[in-house]
Enzyme design. Structure first.
Site, PDB file in Angstrom:
ATOM      1  N   GLY A  20     -18.090  79.237 -14.761  1.00 55.39           N
ATOM      2  CA  GLY A  20     -17.649  78.708 -13.482  1.00 55.39           C
ATOM      3  C   GLY A  20     -18.781  78.810 -12.487  1.00 55.39           C
ATOM      4  O   GLY A  20     -19.853  79.309 -12.810  1.00 55.39           O
ATOM      5  N   SER A  21     -18.526  78.361 -11.271  1.00 55.29           N
ATOM      6  CA  SER A  21     -19.601  78.283 -10.299  1.00 55.29           C
ATOM      7  C   SER A  21     -19.985  79.658  -9.770  1.00 55.29           C
ATOM      8  O   SER A  21     -19.270  80.628  -9.930  1.00 55.29           O
ATOM      9  CB  SER A  21     -19.176  77.388  -9.149  1.00 55.29           C
ATOM     10  OG  SER A  21     -20.266  77.182  -8.302  1.00 55.29           O
ATOM     11  N   ASP A  99     -20.494  87.066 -20.365  1.00 59.68           N
ATOM     12  CA  ASP A  99     -20.386  86.793 -18.929  1.00 59.68           C
ATOM     13  C   ASP A  99     -21.593  85.961 -18.548  1.00 59.68           C
ATOM     14  O   ASP A  99     -22.727  86.427 -18.627  1.00 59.68           O
ATOM     15  CB  ASP A  99     -20.375  88.119 -18.172  1.00 59.68           C
ATOM     16  CG  ASP A  99     -20.369  87.900 -16.663  1.00 59.68           C
ATOM     17  OD1 ASP A  99     -19.801  86.898 -16.212  1.00 59.68           O
ATOM     18  OD2 ASP A  99     -20.945  88.748 -15.942  1.00 59.68           O
ATOM     19  N   GLY A 102     -23.413  81.394 -13.050  1.00 54.46           N
ATOM     20  CA  GLY A 102     -22.846  80.188 -12.465  1.00 54.46           C
ATOM     21  C   GLY A 102     -23.893  79.262 -11.899  1.00 54.46           C
ATOM     22  O   GLY A 102     -23.688  78.058 -11.816  1.00 54.46           O
ATOM     23  N   HIS A 103     -25.049  79.825 -11.537  1.00 51.27           N
ATOM     24  CA  HIS A 103     -26.084  79.017 -10.917  1.00 51.27           C
ATOM     25  C   HIS A 103     -26.518  77.865 -11.813  1.00 51.27           C
ATOM     26  O   HIS A 103     -26.784  78.065 -12.988  1.00 51.27           O
ATOM     27  CB  HIS A 103     -27.322  79.879 -10.629  1.00 51.27           C
ATOM     28  CG  HIS A 103     -27.349  80.360  -9.232  1.00 51.27           C
ATOM     29  ND1 HIS A 103     -28.031  79.721  -8.245  1.00 51.27           N
ATOM     30  CD2 HIS A 103     -26.723  81.409  -8.645  1.00 51.27           C
ATOM     31  CE1 HIS A 103     -27.858  80.366  -7.095  1.00 51.27           C
ATOM     32  NE2 HIS A 103     -27.059  81.399  -7.324  1.00 51.27           N
ATOM     33  N   GLY A 456     -59.578  61.205 -22.255  1.00 51.74           N
ATOM     34  CA  GLY A 456     -60.279  61.713 -21.070  1.00 51.74           C
ATOM     35  C   GLY A 456     -59.775  60.968 -19.842  1.00 51.74           C
ATOM     36  O   GLY A 456     -59.000  60.014 -19.953  1.00 51.74           O
ATOM     37  N   SER A 530     -54.551  58.923 -22.645  1.00 44.47           N
ATOM     38  CA  SER A 530     -53.616  59.777 -23.403  1.00 44.47           C
ATOM     39  C   SER A 530     -53.558  61.196 -22.838  1.00 44.47           C
ATOM     40  O   SER A 530     -54.068  62.132 -23.443  1.00 44.47           O
ATOM     41  CB  SER A 530     -53.948  59.779 -24.897  1.00 44.47           C
ATOM     42  OG  SER A 530     -55.320  59.955 -25.152  1.00 44.47           O
TER      43      SER A 530
END
Lengths: 622, 300
Positions: A20-21, A99, A102-103, A456, A530
Site C-alpha cells: 500500500g502507499s 513488510d 510504499g514509496h 567515437g 554507437s
C-alpha cells in the site's frame, strides 16, 4: 517416539505481503500484530520503548513502526525502504510476513515481497482513500499471481470510525479489482495505531460484522501448491564426484516425480527413467514440488544445468520468442533492442525486447503506447532470446513462467517478467539451409570476413580513418564495404531519430546488416558513434569469435568540438539540436576495445597503417 | 508421500537450493564457519546439498583468538569429518596491536572480526561467502537479501539492494565485488533447534548446561575459559550450572543459568524465553543501529 519438531510443528505456513502507499501504516500494523499477539520478548519491548522516545512519531506512545523499520535511513525519514521479513506463529498457523515499502521509488522491493506471497494485505488510509500507489500495488499483486487480497482500511480512528467512509473505499476498490486477476477481496476496517480490529473485534467498530484481521488470516485458505501441476524439474547442478556417480541436483518446480518414472529433457526430447531420488543420505520413492533433490537416471543422457526434465506427455514450450508482462525496476529505461541477460529457472541467456506492445496504466488499467518503459512502469512486450528455453505461462506455473532481466554492464536486476505465452513464430521460422555458405564465399574471396567497428564522438575522425583503411585494403585487392552512420540514416534507418531507444534500434539494424555482409565474405567497416556499450556488445555477439574488431577513435570532446566538421556541436550548444552525444546525451567509452587510436598524435593514414598491422598480426589478413 | 511438506522440509529445500545456486554460478565461494549452532546447521545443509560429493568450497574461520577452547576442538573435528578444507584467518595486525576484548570493546570486534574477514576474503579472492545470519536475529538483518551484494570495499548499501524475485538470484558481479549469501535467512531460532534435533546435528557442548566457572559482570554470567581472563577487583569465579544460547568470544558472551542438558530441554527453554537470543551479546547492544553500521563496514 514423537520428536519435538513434530509436536511443535504448526499446521501450515501462510506467506503474506503487506503493501500500500507510504504512511498508510503497514509497519505499524505489523508491529501491532506482534505486540498484541504477545510475540515480542522483554528486551525487544524495552528497545522499542527506548526507540519510540528517541525516534517515535506518536508522541509519548509506543511507535510500533520502529519494530520493523530497522534501518537508520528509515528511522530518520520515517519511511520503509526495503522489505522486512517477519516470522511469527499463533497456535493456529505460522506466518511469514513481507513488510514492503510504499514509496514509489522502492516499488522493486514491493515486487520482491509479492513474488512469493499467497495473500496480500493492501493498506489504505481511511482519510485519503485509494491512491495511485494502492492501485499500482494491487496491479503488481495481480500480475504476480496473488489471488487473495485483504483490503485493510486503516486509520479508522481518524475518520471517527465512520462506516460510510469504509464502505465507499471498499466499493471503489472492488470496482478496480474486478478488472484484475485478483479473485477475492476481503475489506476490513481497522486502526493499527489504536489496535482496533487487529487481533480481535473492537467496540468502536461495533457496526462491523466481519472478522478482525488476525482471525481472518488464521483461516484464510492457502494458495494451492504446484504438486498437481505437470512435473517440471530444472537441473541446477550436475554432481559427478567420480565416474561411478552422476546425479542431477535441483528443486522440483512443480508436480511430482517417483522412482521408475519416465522423463524427457524438454529441449532435446531425449528420454530416460528415474532410478533414484535422494536428499543427502536419505533415499525417497517419490518427491514433490518444493523439494530439493538429487536425481539419478537409467541412461547416460547429455544433461546440463538449465535443462528441464518433464513428463513425455506434458511438455512445456521450448522457445526463443515470448510475450510477457514486465515490471521495470531500474532508473535507466527499458530500451527495445538492447540486449539484457534473462535469468529463468537456472538458465541465463541474452535477450532483447523485440517489440514493446503497450504500457499498462495503473490508474485505469488501459493499454497505452510507448517506445520505452520507465522506472516502476508495467508493460507488455515481445522478447527474443539468444537460445530457446523451456517456459510455461506464468498463469499456469509461477515457477517456470517467471524471469528476471539483468543489465549486462551494471549487473542490476532491471525487471521482473511474467510469461504470457510463447510466440509461435519461433517454431514456424526455420533457418533456411543454404548450400553455398559463408565459408565458401569467404574462400572464393581468399579473405577472412571481419568487422572493423569504429566508435567515437561525432567529429572524432572515425569516417576519415575508416576511409583510409578501406583505400589500403582495396589497393591490396580485398573486398570491402563501409557502413557510415550518416549514409545509413539516409536509407535503411531514415525512420529513426536520436532518442536512446532509436539509437539502440539504429545500431541493431546496422549490426545485422554487417553480419549479413560478413556472410557474403566481406571485410566490413562500420563507422558509427554507437555511444552505448550494450549495443556494441550486441554487435560483437552477432559475429563469430575474433571477427569483431572494435576500434575506439579516441578524440577528446574539446578537440572534436573544435573540429566540428558538420557544424553540429555549434548547433547543439545553441540548443538547436537535442540528444547530441557528448553534449546532452552520454558516450560510454569502450572498456575492452581491440584497438584505440589517438587522432591528436598521428595522421589518419598512419592510424590506418596501425589498424592494418593489427589485422595482419591477428591473422585476419594474409 | 504427502503433498504437504513440513515447515522444516521447506526450509531445508530452500537452503539446499541456495547452496547449489552459488556452487553453480560463483567462481570461488567460501563458507564462513563460526562454530556456533547456526554454523553447524549450515554445514549440515551444505553437505546434504552436494552429497555424495563434498561441498565444493572451503570453510573459513575468522578467528579472534578469544573463542572458547571447546569451540576450537569442535571446529577441527567437524572440518575433518566433512572432508572440507579449513582456512583459519587471524588478523595479525590486531594481534600485534595487542587488541583484546577487555580493553578495546567495539574496536576489538571491528578489527578482529570485520577487518579480519575482509582481509581473508581479499587474500583468497573469494567472490561469494556463505554466512549463517538469520532474518529473525535483528532488525537490519530482517531487511537483508539472501544474496547480499557487497562493493569492492565490502560495503552494504541497504538503500540499493537487488530485488530478489521468486527463486531467481542475480549473482553477477564485477571483479573485486562479492556476494554474502545467507542460506538460513528464513529460519528462526526455534527452527534451528528443532532441525538440530530432527537431524541429530552435533553441537559444541557449551550449548548444554553444565557446572562451569563464571563471574557476574554487567548483569551477565561470563565464563572463565582460560587464564587470560582478567578478573576485576572482588571478582571470584564460582561454579554455576549454565549454558549458552549463542557463542562468540568468551569474555563477551553471556551465559544463562539453566539445567537443560538435552536438546528437548533446550528447545523447551528457548520457547519459554523472555529475552531474545542476542540479548546475551554485549556487542550488539551499543546502539539501535549498530549492527547495520557494522554491516555497512563489511561485517556479516
Amino acid at each position: 517416539m514423537q520428536t519435538l519438531a513434530g509436536t511443535l510443528a504448526a499446521p501450515d505456513t501462510l506467506r503474506v505481503l503487506t503493501c500500500g502507499s507510504v504512511d498508510d501504516g503497514k509497519s505499524t500494523l505489523i508491529g501491532r500484530l506482534l505486540y498484541d499477539s504477545k510475540l515480542l520478548l522483554q528486551d525487544q519491548i524495552a528497545d522499542l520503548e527506548r526507540d519510540s522516545r528517541r525516534h517515535g512519531t506518536t508522541g509519548g506512545d509506543i511507535d510500533f513502526a520502529l519494530l520493523v523499520d530497522g534501518l537508520e535511513a528509515e528511522r530518520e525519514q520515517g519511511i520503509t525502504i526495503d522489505v522486512a521479513w517477519r516470522f511469527f506463529a499463533t497456535p493456529r498457523r505460522r506466518f511469514i510476513i513481507a513488510d514492503t515499502p510504499g514509496h514509489e521509488q522502492y516499488t522493486r522491493n514491493m515486487a520482491t515481497g509479492a513474488s512469493t506471497a499467497e495473500l496480500a494485505i493492501l493498506l489504505v488510509d481511511a482519510e485519503k482513500g485509494l491512491s495511485r500507489q494502492t492501485r499500482r500495488h494491487a496491479l503488481i499483486c495481480s500480475l504476480m499471481g496473488i489471488k487473495q487480497v485483504v483490503l485493510a482500511v486503516n486509520k479508522m480512528d481518524l475518520v471517527g470510525y465512520d462506516e460510510a467512509v469504509f464502505e465507499k473505499i471498499a466499493a471503489d476498490f472492488a470496482a478496480f479489482a474486478e478488472r484484475t486477476r485478483i479473485e477475492s477481496v476481503t475489506p476490513i476496517p481497522l486502526s493499527a495505531r489504536e489496535g482496533d480490529n487487529v487481533t480481535g473485534p473492537s467496540p468502536r467498530l461495533s457496526w462491523w460484522k466481519g472478522p478482525a484481521l488476525l482471525p481472518f488470516l488464521e483461516e484464510a485458505p492457502s494458495a494451492p501448491g504446484l504438486v498437481e501441476t505437470p512435473l517440471r524439474f530444472p537441473v541446477q547442478w550436475v554432481c559427478r564426484p567420480d565416474h561411478t556417480f552422476r546425479g542431477y541436483a535441483g528443486t522440483i518446480s512443480s508436480g511430482r516425480i517417483a522412482v521408475g518414472d519416465e522423463v524427457v529433457v524438454a529441449a532435446s526430447g531425449k528420454k530416460s527413467r528415474v532410478t533414484a531420488i535422494d536428499i543427502g543420505e536419505n533415499s525417497l520413492e517419490e518427491a514433490v514440488a518444493g523439494q530439493s533433490i538429487m536425481l539419478r537416471l537409467a541412461d547416460e543422457v547429455d544433461i546440463a544445468r538449465g535443462d528441464v526434465l518433464v513428463p513425455a506427455e506434458n511438455r512445456p514450450e521450448v522457445t526463443d520468442q515470448i510475450a510477457a508482462h514486465l515490471v521495470w525496476m531500474a532508473e535507466e529505461p527499458l530500451l527495445p533492442g538492447r540486449p539484457y541477460w534473462l535469468k529463468a529457472a537456472n538458465r541465463m541467456v541474452s535477450a532483447q525486447v523485440s517489440e514493446l506492445k503497450h504500457h499498462l496504466s495503473v490508474d485505469t488499467l488501459e493499454e497505452t503506447a510507448g517506445k520505452v518503459l520507465e522506472l516502476n512502469e508495467i508493460g507488455f512486450a515481445n522478447l527474443s532470446l539468444a537460445h530457446p528455453i523451456a517456459f510455461d505461462p506464468y498463469g499456469e506455473n509461477r515457477e517456470t513462467g517467471g524471469f528476471i532481466l539483468i543489465d549486462r554492464f551494471t549487473h542490476s536486476t532491471v525487471a521482473a517478467g511474467m510469461v504470457d505465452f510463447s510466440l509461435r513464430r519461433a517454431a514456424n521460422i526455420h533457418w533456411q539451409s543454404l548450400d553455398v555458405d559463408r565459408n565458401a564465399r569467404a574462400r572464393l574471396k581468399n579473405q577472412k570476413p571481419t568487422v572493423l567497428w569504429f566508435t567515437g564522438l561525432s567529429g572524432a575522425g572515425k569516417s576519415t580513418v575508416a576511409n583510409w583503411v578501406e583505400k589500403k585494403l582495396y589497393a591490396a585487392g580485398r573486398h570491402t564495404i563501409t557502413l557510415d552512420g550518416d549514409n545509413v540514416r539516409h536509407g535503411l534507418n531514415r525512420d529513426l531519430g536520436f532518442t536512446d531507444a532509436d539509437r539502440v534500434e539504429n545500431i541493431r539494424r546496422v549490426a545485422e546488416t554487417a553480419k549479413l555482409m560478413t556472410d557474403a565474405g566481406l571485410i566490413v567497416l562500420v563507422s558509427f558513434i554507437s555511444p552505448f556499450r550494450s549495443e556494441r556488445q550486441m554487435a560483437r555477439q552477432l559475429m563469430m569469435e575474433g571477427e569483431f574488431v572494435e576500434v575506439f577513435v579516441d578524440t577528446p570532446l574539446d578537440i572534436a568540438e573544435k573540429r566540428d566538421p558538420k557544424g553540429l556541436y555549434a548547433k547543439a550548444r545553441a540548443g538547436q539540436l537535442k540528444n547530441f552525444t557528448g553534449i546532452d546525451s552520454p558516450y560510454q567509452v569502450p572498456e575492452n576495445a581491440e584497438i584505440t587510436v589517438d587522432t591528436t598524435s598521428a595522421s589518419p593514414e598512419e592510424l590506418a597503417d596501425e589498424i592494418i598491422a593489427y589485422l595482419r598480426q591477428k591473422g585476419r589478413l594474409s | 508421500m504427502s503433498a504437504n511438506l513440513s515447515h522444516l522440509d521447506r526450509l531445508e529445500a530452500e537452503s539446499l537450493h541456495i547452496f547449489r545456486e552459488v556452487a553453480a554460478e560463483c567462481r570461488n565461494p567460501v563458507m564462513l564457519y563460526s562454530i556456533g549452532k547456526d554454523s553447524s546447521v549450515m554445514l549440515h545443509l551444505a553437505r546434504k546439498a552436494f552429497h555424495p560429493a563434498p561441498p565444493p568450497f572451503p570453510l573459513l574461520h575468522v578467528d579472534t583468538t578469544w573463542k572458547f577452547r571447546d569451540m576450537y576442538a569442535f571446529r577441527n573435528r567437524m572440518a575433518a569429518e566433512a572432508g572440507m578444507e579449513l582456512i583459519v584467518h587471524v588478523n595479525q595486525e590486531g594481534v600485534a596491536a595487542g587488541l583484546n576484548p577487555f580493553d578495546h570493546g567495539a574496536n576489538y570486534t571491528r578489527v578482529m572480526k570485520t577487518e579480519g574477514l575482509k582481509q581473508a576474503l581479499d587474500r583468497h579472492h573469494f567472490d561469494a561467502a556463505f554466512g549463517g545470519a538469520r532474518r529473525d536475529e535483528e532488525k537490519s538483518r530482517a531487511k537483508e537479501r539472501i544474496f547480499s551484494f557487497r562493493s569492492k570495499s565490502h560495503g552494504w548499501d541497504p538503500r540499493n539492494q537487488r530485488p530478489e524475485i521468486w527463486r531467481l538470484y542475480n549473482t553477477l558481479i564485477h571483479e573485486g565485488e562479492s556476494m554474502r549469501v545467507f542460506p538460513l535467512s528464513n529460519w528462526t531460532e526455534l527452527d534451528i533447534w528443532t532441525y538440530i534435533e530432527r537431524e541429530n546435528i552435533p553441537l559444541v557442548p557449551l550449548y548444554f548446561a553444565a557446572e562451569r566457572p563464571v563471574v557476574k559482570r554487567d548483569d551477565q554470567w561470563i565464563m572463565v575459559d582460560d587464564d587470560r581472563m582478567r578478573l576485576m577487583p572482588g571478582e571470584v569465579p564460582q561454579q554455576r550450572l549454565i549454558r549458552f544460547r549463542t557463542l562468540g568470544c568468551y569474555p563477551l558472551t553471556g551465559a544463562v543459568e539453566s539445567s537443560a542438558t538435552t536438546l528437548a530441554e533446550v528447545v523447551m527453554e528457548t520457547m519459554g524465553a523472555t529475552q531474545s537470543e542476542r540479548g546475551g551479546r554485549a556487542i550488539d547492544r551499543e546502539a539501535s543501529a549498530s549492527m547495520e553500521r557494522k554491516k555497512r563496514e563489511g561485517y556479516f
